[in-house]
Design an enzyme around this catalytic site. Structure first.
Site, mmCIF file in Angstrom:
data_model
loop_
_atom_site.group_PDB
_atom_site.id
_atom_site.type_symbol
_atom_site.label_atom_id
_atom_site.label_comp_id
_atom_site.label_asym_id
_atom_site.label_seq_id
_atom_site.Cartn_x
_atom_site.Cartn_y
_atom_site.Cartn_z
ATOM 1 N N HIS A 292 22.667 27.553 23.739
ATOM 2 C CA HIS A 292 21.246 27.285 23.519
ATOM 3 C C HIS A 292 21.155 26.325 22.339
ATOM 4 O O HIS A 292 21.565 26.664 21.229
ATOM 5 C CB HIS A 292 20.512 28.598 23.217
ATOM 6 C CG HIS A 292 19.042 28.448 22.989
ATOM 7 N ND1 HIS A 292 18.113 28.768 23.954
ATOM 8 C CD2 HIS A 292 18.340 28.002 21.923
ATOM 9 C CE1 HIS A 292 16.902 28.541 23.475
ATOM 10 N NE2 HIS A 292 17.013 28.074 22.241
ATOM 11 N N HIS A 335 18.358 35.362 15.082
ATOM 12 C CA HIS A 335 18.539 34.276 14.125
ATOM 13 C C HIS A 335 18.010 34.661 12.746
ATOM 14 O O HIS A 335 17.017 35.378 12.622
ATOM 15 C CB HIS A 335 17.751 33.070 14.653
ATOM 16 C CG HIS A 335 17.960 31.803 13.893
ATOM 17 N ND1 HIS A 335 19.205 31.312 13.570
ATOM 18 C CD2 HIS A 335 17.073 30.904 13.407
ATOM 19 C CE1 HIS A 335 19.073 30.175 12.930
ATOM 20 N NE2 HIS A 335 17.787 29.905 12.795
ATOM 21 N N GLU A 341 9.631 29.522 9.416
ATOM 22 C CA GLU A 341 9.225 29.152 10.772
ATOM 23 C C GLU A 341 7.856 29.747 11.077
ATOM 24 O O GLU A 341 7.709 30.960 11.242
ATOM 25 C CB GLU A 341 10.248 29.644 11.796
ATOM 26 C CG GLU A 341 11.643 29.056 11.601
ATOM 27 C CD GLU A 341 12.630 29.534 12.648
ATOM 28 O OE1 GLU A 341 12.204 30.230 13.595
ATOM 29 O OE2 GLU A 341 13.827 29.230 12.517
ATOM 30 N N TYR A 350 4.735 32.401 25.600
ATOM 31 C CA TYR A 350 6.001 31.957 25.018
ATOM 32 C C TYR A 350 7.152 32.739 25.630
ATOM 33 O O TYR A 350 7.089 33.972 25.764
ATOM 34 C CB TYR A 350 5.970 32.139 23.499
ATOM 35 C CG TYR A 350 7.239 31.725 22.801
ATOM 36 C CD1 TYR A 350 7.753 30.440 22.962
ATOM 37 C CD2 TYR A 350 7.932 32.624 21.990
ATOM 38 C CE1 TYR A 350 8.931 30.066 22.330
ATOM 39 C CE2 TYR A 350 9.101 32.253 21.349
ATOM 40 C CZ TYR A 350 9.595 30.971 21.526
ATOM 41 O OH TYR A 350 10.761 30.591 20.908
ATOM 42 N N HIS A 365 8.021 33.710 10.425
ATOM 43 C CA HIS A 365 9.317 34.299 10.124
ATOM 44 C C HIS A 365 9.840 33.584 8.887
ATOM 45 O O HIS A 365 10.202 32.407 8.926
ATOM 46 C CB HIS A 365 10.265 34.147 11.316
ATOM 47 C CG HIS A 365 9.745 34.788 12.560
ATOM 48 N ND1 HIS A 365 9.812 34.199 13.797
ATOM 49 C CD2 HIS A 365 9.115 35.985 12.747
ATOM 50 C CE1 HIS A 365 9.271 34.997 14.699
ATOM 51 N NE2 HIS A 365 8.828 36.089 14.080
ATOM 52 N N HIS A 371 14.817 37.340 13.268
ATOM 53 C CA HIS A 371 13.856 37.303 14.359
ATOM 54 C C HIS A 371 14.578 36.910 15.642
ATOM 55 O O HIS A 371 15.741 36.513 15.618
ATOM 56 C CB HIS A 371 12.711 36.340 14.056
ATOM 57 C CG HIS A 371 13.139 34.952 13.680
ATOM 58 N ND1 HIS A 371 13.596 34.629 12.410
ATOM 59 C CD2 HIS A 371 13.223 33.806 14.400
ATOM 60 C CE1 HIS A 371 13.913 33.349 12.369
ATOM 61 N NE2 HIS A 371 13.706 32.823 13.570
#
Length: 443
Positions: A292, A335, A341, A350, A365, A371
């Site tokens: 990703h 992460h 963020e 989303y 975050h 998160h």
């Protein structure tokens, strides 16, 4: 509607004159002894005079009366607009807000300025280093008043309702799934056509620019030709009761009165302009093998810091695209990040949080706060067949990412009453799948 035409390109030198006054742009000199039509020449500088040519920003405005003709500024109520970052104690938790409530016009008329609410931010406008994130919720147009930001640039993201932005350079109609940038010092007003809501990213001391493409090459992400700048439009209007100019200066609001419309620029030229961009024109770059990719591949605009590769703020979007990565957990991974963020949702659902994160809401975050996908997303995507699939169809989420550690305002944590106290619960159902007896299968 007059003035709703555009010049195409990003960061280029443009020139425009209202067709009602042909020849209003002087030839050969920026500041002749006498301008055509008896206009005044006025320069708007967005950078130091001695900046290198590639980063030197300025425009010449040829106007009926200069902007200097106004009464003294006086302090006014700043409402929920603030740059006070110590109103409440720091909160490192994952934060999520429900859609912010728009007041009904019958109850209270709120325009773009009175509807600005600071949600979080960091830094300091006086030292020209920092950012603020605001929510705007309004139901009425600005009448005989305009806004001028002496602190920084505004990147405006409408979420509900289109806005007509009148600037000294001309008019821009901006709809949801479009953005506009009003750069430092430019005067503008906002007309709305009903209940309207959106997000604002404000940066101090830097301007937004296109990110470098590196090995992507010449094409990809946001194309310069898709950024649109308004065509000159003026009004020669005097007001007996006065026109109000609202100035945001060092985080506070001030107002002054003048007897004429500030939108009296007949012609202009330069490379320092407002502009708009349609997010559906973004050319997505993504992985076609495995893993990703980092969200930096979705950067539309960046405001760079003095540290190479580190942004004061990035504007990142997550548009509809194909997911084809094999042997990969395709949604965003779990992460912790050295950046803050802030996410908003313009429309749709989303992919990593299909429930709870709603259009018109937001999440934050903070630096090094963990998160990632909720339990439902993790379980579904851990067992889903990895066929090519459309991702985020009908959706547009975005992120304001910053190297600053942002503080949340009292309005954001308490007064707005939109904080989702149950956000943390979306991760509580995550189960342990560890099996110490597992061995890789023999091929």
């Amino acid at each position: 509607m007059a003035g709703l035409k555009y010049l195409s390109g990003f960061g280029n030198e443009f020139s425009s004159e209202d067709p009602r006054c042909p020849g209003a742009l002087p030839e050969g000199q920026n500041n002749p002894q006498v301008c055509p039509y008896g206009l005044y020449a006025e320069q708007l500088s967005g950078s130091a005079f001695t900046c290198p040519r590639p980063s030197n920003k300025r425009s010449w405005l040829y106007r009926i009366l200069p902007s200097v003709r106004h009464k003294p500024y006086t302090a006014m109520d700043s409402g929920n607009l603030t740059e006070t970052w110590d109103e409440v104690e720091p909160d490192p938790n994952q934060l999520r807000w429900l859609p912010f409530t728009i007041p009904k016009s019958l109850e209270k008329k709120v325009d773009f300025v009175t509807g600005l609410h600071t949600l979080c931010g960091a830094g300091d406008a006086k030292s020209r280093n920092g950012i603020s994130i605001h929510i705007f919720i309004c139901n009425t147009s600005m009448t005989d008043r305009c806004f001028n930001n002496s602190d920084g640039d505004f990147l405006i993201v409408p979420q509900q309702g289109e806005i007509l932005v009148t600037t000294e350079f001309g008019k821009m109609m901006v709809e949801p799934n479009e953005i506009c940038v009003i750069q430092h010092g430019m005067r503008f007003s906002v007309d709305v056509f009903g209940e309207t809501r959106g997000y604002v990213l404000e940066v101090y001391g830097a301007h937004f620019e296109l990110p470098d493409l590196g090995p992507i090459g010449a094409n990809g992400l946001a194309n310069p030709r898709d950024f649109l700048t308004p065509v000159a439009w003026f009004e020669d209007r005097e007001l007996a009761k006065g026109y109000t100019v609202i100035n945001k200066y060092q985080g506070k609001l001030f107002s002054s009165q003048q007897a004429f419309s500030p939108f009296n620029v007949v012609a202009w030229h330069g490379n320092y302009t407002p502009y708009k961009y349609n997010l559906q024109h973004f050319m997505v770059i993504n992985c076609v093998a495995f893993d990703h990719a980092d969200p930096s591949i979705f950067t539309v605009l960046t405001a760079k810091s003095t540290r190479p590769g580190v942004a004061i703020a990035d504007f990142v979007i997550f548009p509809p695209r194909w997911g084809v990565a094999d042997h990969t957990f395709r949604p965003p991974y779990y992460h912790r990040n050295c950046m803050s963020e802030f996410m908003g949702l313009i429309k749709g659902h989303y992919e990593a949080k299909e429930e709870g994160f709603q259009p018109g809401g937001a999440s934050l975050h903070s630096i090094m706060t963990p998160h990632g996908p909720d339990e439902d997303c993790f379980e579904k995507n851990s067992t889903a067949p990895l066929k090519p699939e459309r991702v985020a169809e009908g959706t547009m989420a975005f992120m304001f990412e910053s190297s600053f550690s942002m503080a949340v305002t009292k309005w954001g944590l308490q007064t707005s009453k939109r904080l989702d106290e149950n956000y943390f619960k979306c991760w509580e159902p995550l189960q342990k799948h560890f099996d110490p007896k597992w061995r890789p299968s023999k091929q």
